[in-house]
Design an enzyme around this catalytic site. Structure first.
Site, PDB file in Angstrom:
ATOM      1  N   LYS A 114      -1.680   4.487  -4.489  1.00  0.00           N
ATOM      2  CA  LYS A 114      -2.580   3.362  -4.288  1.00  0.00           C
ATOM      3  C   LYS A 114      -2.007   2.778  -2.948  1.00  0.00           C
ATOM      4  CE  LYS A 114      -4.851   3.324  -8.138  1.00  0.00           C
ATOM      5  NZ  LYS A 114      -6.483   3.414  -7.846  1.00  0.00           N
ATOM      6  N   ARG A 121      -3.033   8.376   2.292  1.00  0.00           N
ATOM      7  CA  ARG A 121      -3.672   8.523   0.766  1.00  0.00           C
ATOM      8  C   ARG A 121      -4.323   9.733   0.775  1.00  0.00           C
ATOM      9  NH1 ARG A 121      -5.520   2.427  -0.963  1.00  0.00           N
ATOM     10  NH2 ARG A 121      -5.815   3.691  -2.985  1.00  0.00           N
ATOM     11  N   SER A 178     -10.769   8.638 -11.859  1.00  0.00           N
ATOM     12  CA  SER A 178     -11.027   7.799 -10.458  1.00  0.00           C
ATOM     13  C   SER A 178     -12.536   7.045 -10.557  1.00  0.00           C
ATOM     14  CB  SER A 178     -10.506   8.517  -9.364  1.00  0.00           C
ATOM     15  OG  SER A 178     -10.886   7.721  -8.290  1.00  0.00           O
ATOM     16  N   ARG A 218       3.065   2.348  -5.909  1.00  0.00           N
ATOM     17  CA  ARG A 218       3.331   1.251  -6.931  1.00  0.00           C
ATOM     18  C   ARG A 218       4.338   1.344  -7.953  1.00  0.00           C
ATOM     19  NH1 ARG A 218      -2.784  -1.396  -6.878  1.00  0.00           N
ATOM     20  NH2 ARG A 218      -2.499  -1.983  -4.685  1.00  0.00           N
ATOM     21  N   LYS A 273     -13.876  -7.397  -5.519  1.00  0.00           N
ATOM     22  CA  LYS A 273     -13.722  -6.428  -4.514  1.00  0.00           C
ATOM     23  C   LYS A 273     -14.579  -5.320  -4.740  1.00  0.00           C
ATOM     24  CE  LYS A 273      -9.511  -4.984  -3.556  1.00  0.00           C
ATOM     25  NZ  LYS A 273      -9.653  -3.446  -3.326  1.00  0.00           N
ATOM     26  N   GLY A 307      -9.264   2.049   0.506  1.00  0.00           N
ATOM     27  CA  GLY A 307      -9.232   3.304  -0.568  1.00  0.00           C
ATOM     28  C   GLY A 307     -10.854   3.551  -1.116  1.00  0.00           C
ATOM     29  N   ASP A 322      -4.886  -1.575 -11.358  1.00  0.00           N
ATOM     30  CA  ASP A 322      -4.567  -2.666 -10.357  1.00  0.00           C
ATOM     31  C   ASP A 322      -3.953  -3.815 -10.689  1.00  0.00           C
ATOM     32  OD1 ASP A 322      -6.199  -1.193  -8.535  1.00  0.00           O
ATOM     33  OD2 ASP A 322      -7.911  -2.150  -8.882  1.00  0.00           O
TER      34      ASP A 322
HETATM   35  C1  S3P Z   1     -11.670   0.929  -7.485  1.00  0.00           C
HETATM   36  C2  S3P Z   1     -10.979   1.792  -8.265  1.00  0.00           C
HETATM   37  C3  S3P Z   1      -9.737   2.088  -8.602  1.00  0.00           C
HETATM   38  C4  S3P Z   1      -9.007   0.862  -8.081  1.00  0.00           C
HETATM   39  C5  S3P Z   1      -9.620   0.238  -6.839  1.00  0.00           C
HETATM   40  C6  S3P Z   1     -10.927   0.080  -6.823  1.00  0.00           C
HETATM   41  C7  S3P Z   1     -13.226   1.037  -7.438  1.00  0.00           C
HETATM   42  O1  S3P Z   1      -9.270   3.055  -7.977  1.00  0.00           O
HETATM   43  O2  S3P Z   1      -7.352   1.130  -8.113  1.00  0.00           O
HETATM   44  O3  S3P Z   1      -8.606  -0.840  -6.342  1.00  0.00           O
HETATM   45  O4  S3P Z   1     -13.591   0.092  -7.037  1.00  0.00           O
HETATM   46  O5  S3P Z   1     -13.829   2.124  -7.737  1.00  0.00           O
HETATM   47  P1  S3P Z   1      -9.317   4.729  -8.592  1.00  0.00           P
HETATM   48  O6  S3P Z   1     -10.739   4.626  -9.335  1.00  0.00           O
HETATM   49  O7  S3P Z   1      -9.310   5.787  -7.561  1.00  0.00           O
HETATM   50  O8  S3P Z   1      -8.047   4.596  -9.547  1.00  0.00           O
END
Ligand code: S3P
Length: 438
Positions: free
Chosen positions: A343, A133, A178, A347, A35, A105, A316
C-alpha cells in the site's frame, strides 16, 4: 488544481502536534466524498461523450491528480459555485503530457486501463512512493489484451509507457484480490473487441461494476467473476457518497472513547467490514442502510482474530482497526494480510511501528501482525507517518482516544491525499487543539 511536486513534498513533511487527554470524540462528522467512487466518477464522466455532473467529489489530492490526468486528453472540467463539478467528456486526443498520478495507486492503475484503450502513447507516473508500488499486476494482463506496456525494473514499476488501442477481450484469473486490478481491466475492456472477464481469488469492492451499470454498460457478475461487454458510457449525474474508510477513523476513536454519528456513507458491497470487526470487539455500532448513517459508541473492547478471507473488505481500515486492538483487552492476531505490504507504505511495518511508538507491544508477521492490547492507555508518541495518510490519521486517533500528553506525527501532509479537512474535524470532534507546523 494539480499540485506541483514541490508544494506536495513540502506539505508532506509537516508535523501534527496533538496535546490530548484521552477524552475521545463526540458529535456528528460529515466525512468527505468516497475516494474510490470519486476516481471512478471522474473517469466515467471523462469517457462519456457529453455533459456529466459530479456532486460530493472528494477534494483530496489523489482524485485531483486523476482529474488533472484526464484533462490531458481534452476533457473539460468546471467547478460550479455549489461544489458540483461539470464534466464535458469524450477523450478528444491522445494525452498531451505525462500523466502525474501523485500518490494514488487507484489513479494510476485505473488510468492505465483507460490509456490501454486509447490509440496513441500515454506515460503515467507518480510520487516517490507510487513509483515503488507494483505495477506488473496491471501491466501483465494489459499486455495480454494487446497493449504495449513498458515500465522500469523489468516492466514492474512506474513510470509506465503505454501504447494503446486494438485491444482484445480476455479472461484473466487475477492472482491478487484487488479492485484496482479488476477495475483497470474492466475499463480497458470497454474499448476491446469481445468481452473481458476478470476472475478474482476473493471478491473485492464493486464500485466499477455498479457505476458502469448505472452508465448503461452491460456488466455481468457471477460470484468472483465479472464480465464487461464493450460499449459506450453514457453521461450521467454522479453523486459521491461519504467515504466509509475515512469514517473508520472516527468510528474507532468513538469505540475507544466517546460516541459519533456519521450520515451519508457508502454502505454497499465490500466496504463495511470494519463495522463488523468493531462489533465483534464489543463496540456499540448502529447502521442505517437507507440513509448511510452509522453511529458508534464506546464499550470495553476485546481482542479479535482477523483472517485472510476478511482482509479484502477491510484492506484500508486495518491500520486504524489495529489502534482499536491496541486499546482492547487481550491479544489480536491479523493474518492473511500480506497485501498491506504494497500500500502507500508497507502497512504491516508502519502500523506496528506506529503502535510501538505509543508504548503498545506489537509484532510483525510476514502476513500480518500480533497486537497485545493495552486497555489502560497509551504513552505519548513521536510517530513517523512513513508518507502514508492512513498511518498518520490512525496515529491521531490513538492520540485523542487513549493518550494523555502531547503526541507528534511527522509526515502529516500525506493526509491531504485523501482527507484535507481531517485536522478541522479532529479539533471539532475531540475538542483538542491539534496544530500543524511546517
Ligand atoms: C481501491 C482498492 C483497494 C484499496 C484502495 C482503493 C479502489 O486497493 O486499498 O485504497 O478504489 O479500487 P486494492 O484493490 O489494490 O487492494
Amino acid at each position: 488544481m494539480q499540485l506541483s511536486r514541490n508544494e506536495g513534498s513540502t506539505m508532506h513533511q509537516s508535523t501534527l502536534s496533538v496535546p490530548a487527554t484521552g477524552g475521545g470524540v463526540k458529535g456528528t462528522v460529515a466525512v468527505p466524498g468516497d475516494k474510490s467512487v470519486s476516481h471512478r466518477a471522474l473517469i466515467l464522466a471523462a469517457l462519456a461523450p457529453g455533459r456529466s455532473t459530479i456532486t460530493g467529489l472528494s477534494r483530496g489530492e489523489d482524485p485531483t491528480h486523476t482529474r488533472g490526468a484526464l484533462a490531458q486528453f481534452g476533457v473539460e472540467f468546471a467547478d460550479e459555485a455549489d461544489g458540483t463539478v461539470t464534466v464535458d467528456g469524450g477523450l478528444r486526443h491522445e494525452a498531451a503530457d505525462v500523466l502525474d498520478c501523485g500518490n494514488a495507486g487507484t489513479g494510476i492503475r485505473l488510468l492505465a486501463g483507460v490509456c490501454a484503450g486509447v490509440e496513441g502513447l500515454s506515460v503515467l507516473t507518480g510520487d516517490e512512493y507510487l513509483r515503488q508500488r507494483p505495477m506488473g499486476r496491471v501491466a501483465d494482463p494489459l499486455r495480454q489484451m494487446g497493449a504495449r506496456v513498458e515500465a522500469r525494473e523489468g516492466g514492474r514499476l512506474a513510470p509506465l509507457v503505454i501504447h494503446g488501442g486494438n485491444l482484445n477481450g480476455i479472461t484473466y484469473h487475477s492472482p491478487t484480490a484487488s479492485a484496482q486490478v479488476k477495475s483497470c481491466l474492466l475499463l480497458a475492456g470497454l474499448a476491446a473487441s469481445g468481452s473481458t472477464t476478470v476472475v478474482e481469488p476473493a471478491p473485492t469492492r464493486r464500485h466499477t461494476e455498479e457505476m458502469l451499470t448505472a452508465a448503461g454498460v452491460r456488466v455481468d457478475v457471477d460470484g468472483a467473476a465479472v464480465t464487461v461487454h464493450p460499449g459506450p458510457v453514457a453521461p450521467m449525474a454522479h453523486t459521491v457518497p461519504g467515504d466509509p474508510s475515512q469514517s473508520a477513523f472516527w468510528a474507532v476513536a468513538a469505540a475507544l472513547a466517546g460516541c459519533v454519528e456519521m450520515p451519508g456513507l457508502y454502505l454497499g458491497y465490500g466496504r463495511k467490514g470494519y463495522l463488523h470487526v468493531l462489533r465483534r470487539m464489543g463496540a456499540a455500532v448502529e447502521m442505517e442502510e437507507s440513509t448511510g448513517t452509522v453511529r458508534v459508541s464506546a464499550a470495553g473492547l476485546r481482542a479479535v482474530e482477523i483472517t485472510g478471507n476478511e482482509v479484502p473488505g477491510i484492506v484500508d481500515e486495518i491500520p486504524v482497526l489495529a489502534v482499536a486492538a491496541a486499546g482492547a483487552k487481550g491479544t489480536t492476531v491479523i493474518s492473511g494480510a500480506e497485501e498491506l505490504r504494497f500500500k502507500e507504505s508497507d502497512r504491516v511495518s508502519s502500523t506496528v511501528a506506529m503502535l510501538r511508538a505509543f508504548g503498545v507491544q506489537a509484532e510483525e508477521r510476514p502476513d500480518g501482525m500480533v497486537i497485545h492490547g493495552r486497555p489502560d492507555g497509551f504513552t505519548p508518541a513521536a510517530v513517523d507517518s512513513a508518507g502514508d495518510h492512513r498511518i498518520a490519521m490512525a496515529a491521531a486517533v490513538a492520540a485523542v482516544a487513549r493518550t494523555s500528553g502531547t503526541s507528534t506525527i511527522t509526515g502529516w501532509g500525506s493526509v491531504a491525499t485523501s482527507y484535507p479537512d481531517f485536522v478541522a474535524d479532529l479539533r471539532t470532534a475531540s475538542g483538542v487543539t491539534a496544530t500543524v507546523s511546517a
